[in-house]
Motif scaffolding. Structure first.
Motif, PDB file in Angstrom:
ATOM      1  N   ASN A 163       0.818  -1.211   0.000  1.00  0.00           N
ATOM      2  CA  ASN A 163       0.000   0.000   0.000  1.00  0.00           C
ATOM      3  C   ASN A 163       0.855   1.265   0.000  1.00  0.00           C
ATOM      4  OD1 ASN A 163       0.525  -1.271   2.613  1.00  0.00           O
ATOM      5  ND2 ASN A 163      -0.344   0.570   3.489  1.00  0.00           N
ATOM      6  N   GLY A 164       0.479   2.205  -0.843  1.00  0.00           N
ATOM      7  CA  GLY A 164       1.153   3.499  -0.877  1.00  0.00           C
ATOM      8  C   GLY A 164       2.424   3.534  -1.708  1.00  0.00           C
ATOM      9  N   CYS A 165       2.861   2.415  -2.246  1.00  0.00           N
ATOM     10  CA  CYS A 165       4.086   2.419  -3.060  1.00  0.00           C
ATOM     11  C   CYS A 165       3.742   2.810  -4.507  1.00  0.00           C
ATOM     12  CB  CYS A 165       4.736   1.031  -3.080  1.00  0.00           C
ATOM     13  SG  CYS A 165       5.356   0.482  -1.491  1.00  0.00           S
ATOM     14  N   TRP A 166       4.565   3.684  -5.075  1.00  0.00           N
ATOM     15  CA  TRP A 166       4.420   3.979  -6.506  1.00  0.00           C
ATOM     16  C   TRP A 166       4.684   2.709  -7.285  1.00  0.00           C
ATOM     17  CZ3 TRP A 166       2.171   8.329  -7.587  1.00  0.00           C
ATOM     18  CH2 TRP A 166       2.393   9.469  -6.805  1.00  0.00           C
ATOM     19  N   LEU A 229      22.914  -3.558   7.245  1.00  0.00           N
ATOM     20  CA  LEU A 229      22.054  -2.560   6.605  1.00  0.00           C
ATOM     21  C   LEU A 229      21.243  -1.839   7.670  1.00  0.00           C
ATOM     22  CD1 LEU A 229      20.357  -4.002   3.412  1.00  0.00           C
ATOM     23  CD2 LEU A 229      22.204  -2.340   3.592  1.00  0.00           C
ATOM     24  N   GLU A 230      20.879  -0.597   7.369  1.00  0.00           N
ATOM     25  CA  GLU A 230      19.944   0.136   8.240  1.00  0.00           C
ATOM     26  C   GLU A 230      18.710  -0.724   8.446  1.00  0.00           C
ATOM     27  OE1 GLU A 230      19.438   3.976   8.555  1.00  0.00           O
ATOM     28  OE2 GLU A 230      21.622   4.071   8.609  1.00  0.00           O
ATOM     29  N   GLN A 231      18.115  -0.631   9.592  1.00  0.00           N
ATOM     30  CA  GLN A 231      16.907  -1.420   9.847  1.00  0.00           C
ATOM     31  C   GLN A 231      15.813  -1.095   8.850  1.00  0.00           C
ATOM     32  OE1 GLN A 231      15.545  -1.050  13.907  1.00  0.00           O
ATOM     33  NE2 GLN A 231      15.453  -3.280  13.886  1.00  0.00           N
ATOM     34  N   TRP A 232      15.123  -2.123   8.396  1.00  0.00           N
ATOM     35  CA  TRP A 232      13.988  -1.955   7.483  1.00  0.00           C
ATOM     36  C   TRP A 232      12.779  -1.492   8.300  1.00  0.00           C
ATOM     37  CZ3 TRP A 232      13.106  -1.813   2.404  1.00  0.00           C
ATOM     38  CH2 TRP A 232      11.819  -2.033   1.930  1.00  0.00           C
ATOM     39  N   GLN A 233      12.214  -0.351   7.940  1.00  0.00           N
ATOM     40  CA  GLN A 233      11.155   0.242   8.772  1.00  0.00           C
ATOM     41  C   GLN A 233       9.743  -0.094   8.294  1.00  0.00           C
ATOM     42  OE1 GLN A 233      11.712   1.612  11.509  1.00  0.00           O
ATOM     43  NE2 GLN A 233      13.877   2.197  11.440  1.00  0.00           N
ATOM     44  N   ALA A 234       9.601  -0.366   6.987  1.00  0.00           N
ATOM     45  CA  ALA A 234       8.249  -0.498   6.437  1.00  0.00           C
ATOM     46  C   ALA A 234       7.536  -1.719   7.021  1.00  0.00           C
ATOM     47  CB  ALA A 234       8.340  -0.608   4.919  1.00  0.00           C
ATOM     48  N   PRO A 235       6.192  -1.665   7.080  1.00  0.00           N
ATOM     49  CA  PRO A 235       5.452  -2.803   7.637  1.00  0.00           C
ATOM     50  C   PRO A 235       5.263  -3.952   6.652  1.00  0.00           C
ATOM     51  CG  PRO A 235       3.947  -1.011   7.137  1.00  0.00           C
ATOM     52  CD  PRO A 235       5.330  -0.505   6.814  1.00  0.00           C
ATOM     53  N   GLY A 276       8.852 -13.459   9.643  1.00  0.00           N
ATOM     54  CA  GLY A 276       8.246 -14.782   9.475  1.00  0.00           C
ATOM     55  C   GLY A 276       6.742 -14.697   9.260  1.00  0.00           C
ATOM     56  N   GLY A 277       6.169 -13.507   9.407  1.00  0.00           N
ATOM     57  CA  GLY A 277       4.721 -13.323   9.219  1.00  0.00           C
ATOM     58  C   GLY A 277       4.389 -13.074   7.761  1.00  0.00           C
ATOM     59  N   TRP A 278       3.141 -12.769   7.500  1.00  0.00           N
ATOM     60  CA  TRP A 278       2.718 -12.495   6.132  1.00  0.00           C
ATOM     61  C   TRP A 278       3.521 -11.330   5.555  1.00  0.00           C
ATOM     62  CZ3 TRP A 278      -0.138 -16.258   4.335  1.00  0.00           C
ATOM     63  CH2 TRP A 278      -0.974 -16.973   5.189  1.00  0.00           C
ATOM     64  N   ALA A 279       3.636 -11.293   4.229  1.00  0.00           N
ATOM     65  CA  ALA A 279       4.480 -10.278   3.586  1.00  0.00           C
ATOM     66  C   ALA A 279       3.849  -8.886   3.614  1.00  0.00           C
ATOM     67  CB  ALA A 279       4.790 -10.698   2.148  1.00  0.00           C
ATOM     68  N   MET A 280       2.517  -8.829   3.686  1.00  0.00           N
ATOM     69  CA  MET A 280       1.835  -7.533   3.767  1.00  0.00           C
ATOM     70  C   MET A 280       0.785  -7.600   4.875  1.00  0.00           C
ATOM     71  SD  MET A 280       1.592  -6.194  -0.180  1.00  0.00           S
ATOM     72  CE  MET A 280       0.628  -7.564  -0.824  1.00  0.00           C
ATOM     73  N   LYS A 281       0.245  -6.443   5.246  1.00  0.00           N
ATOM     74  CA  LYS A 281      -0.635  -6.406   6.422  1.00  0.00           C
ATOM     75  C   LYS A 281      -2.046  -6.887   6.154  1.00  0.00           C
ATOM     76  CE  LYS A 281       0.342  -3.719   9.879  1.00  0.00           C
ATOM     77  NZ  LYS A 281       0.626  -2.632  10.792  1.00  0.00           N
TER      78      LYS A 281
END
Ligand code: 1HN
Length: 381
Positions: A163-166, A229-235, A276-281
């Motif tokens: 969601n929200g990605c171009w 790498l910098e921590q990945w922030q996106a959900p 380990g959870g689903w790839a998207m919310k």
């Protein structure tokens, strides 16, 4: 004493108990209901049994969309409209029910369509609140660009557009006409009234990272993650594409050492490697291997599922429907509907791709599963 159900409520003998609505209609009550309606109100007991069913009552019908029909229809759209004018050249899979037509849904909160792109064509860049994912069915040279990450796509790859990605996509001039299945949570976003849409200032995004940087960074080898790498922030998952060339052998290896699940054979989820959870919310996806000759047991569960047959031939019994399937047929299993899978090939495994609304159902604590012949799980409590 037996009472008549109140105005317009369905007749169900189970409702004639304490704790359910069983108010008898009278002329005074009718006059009262009319008065309430004038003031934007109603008496709860006239609707209670309908809106609080004893168990989930799906409004969607089990449906099969056979690829031999769908493919011709989708290819015809390529002769009729230009993707740059259409925005996206998609034939939408509509569940032929009131809810399906109303919400533009294939099943439950799941929107799905088949998209075709010819060599050299592009789908103009845009973004929306709805999350999307795609399963590549045929073609060559397809690619997508998600927030500047360009990802090449091959048959049976699974790719995310969170969601929200171009995003914009296309097929290179030296590629082949490509068809993929889109899955989105549009019905959910619209019922929540949270859906925004924006077009990108240019027709296509410039690539901002090396090609395929997402799978090269996050999917190089199973379990291997970058240390510094910098921590990945996106959900959502930083791994945005799951390649069939990795997924198929992984399932074969898995099946060589595990017992098949009685209902789903060998089933694995496309997960966020960081959690380990689903790839998207909101949207989940899985790939399952039904061993040669597999005859699954029946079960039902909450949550909706749309399948796309990756390989093999068999059938799935969904409620009263027996859906015979082969490659790229799409079918749905609505919430709380009994179903069982059978692989009709006695020599080769079958592979079923599917996507679902389980991330939402699970995060709300409303996932319930019931095996056939068991009372267990019948109620959520
Ligand atoms: C979308 O963004 C795509 O980007 C395809 O390919 C189908 C259907 C409804 C809303 C957005 C795409 C879509 C969609």
């Amino acid at each position: 004493m037996s009472t008549e159900p109140a105005d317009k409520q369905r007749l169900d003998p189970r409702d004639d108990v304490r704790g359910r609505s069983r108010v008898q209609d009278t002329p005074e009550l009718r006059a009262y209901y009319d008065e309430l309606a004038k003031h934007s109100t109603l008496a709860f007991w006239t609707r209670a049994n309908d809106i609080e069913p004893w168990e989930p009552q799906t409004r969607y019908v089990p449906t099969l969309w056979p690829y031999r029909t769908m493919r011709d229809l989708v290819l015809r759209s390529a002769d009729l409209v230009d993707p740059a004018r259409a925005g996206r050249r998609v034939v939408v899979l509509i569940n032929d029910s009131d809810a399906g037509r109303h919400y533009t849904a294939a099943c439950g909160w799941l929107f799905s369509g088949l998209q075709v792109m010819r060599p050299g064509e592009i789908t103009p860049a845009h973004r929306h609140t709805a999350s999307a994912h795609r399963f590549i069915m045929e073609g060559a040279g397809a690619y997508t660009v998600v927030d500047g990450h360009r990802i090449t796509l091959e048959k049976h790859d699974y790719v995310l557009t969170p969601n929200g990605c171009w995003h914009d996509h296309g097929v290179t001039a030296d590629g082949k006409t490509s068809i993929w299945q889109d899955g989105l949570d549009i019905p959910l976003m619209n019922i929540l009234e949270t859906n925004f849409y924006e077009v990108y200032p240019e027709e296509a995004q410039q690539r901002q990272y090396p090609e395929n940087d997402s799978p090269r960074t996050w999917g190089g080898a199973p379990g291997l993650l970058p240390s510094r790498l910098e921590q990945w922030q996106a959900p959502w998952s930083p791994l945005m594409v799951y390649r069939w060339r990795d997924v198929r052998p992984a399932l074969v290896e898995f099946s060589s050492v595990q017992k098949p699940d009685p209902f789903d054979g060998h089933i694995m989820r496309y997960s966020n490697p960081l959690s380990g959870g689903w790839a998207m919310k909101t949207l989940g996806a899985q790939m399952q291997l039904l061993p040669a000759g597999f005859e699954g047991a029946a079960h039902r569960h909450t949550g909706n599922v749309v399948y796309n047959v990756a390989e093999g031939r068999g059938y799935t019994q969904v409620g009263d429907h027996r859906f015979e399937w082969s490659e790229h047929d799409v079918f749905c299993v609505p919430s709380w509907t009994w179903h069982r899978h059978v692989n009709l090939d006695s020599k080769a495994p079958a592979f079923l791709f599917s996507f679902n609304d389980f991330p939402v159902v699970e995060s709300l604590g409303t996932y319930v599963e019931q095996p056939e012949g068991s009372d267990h799980g019948k109620s959520a409590f």
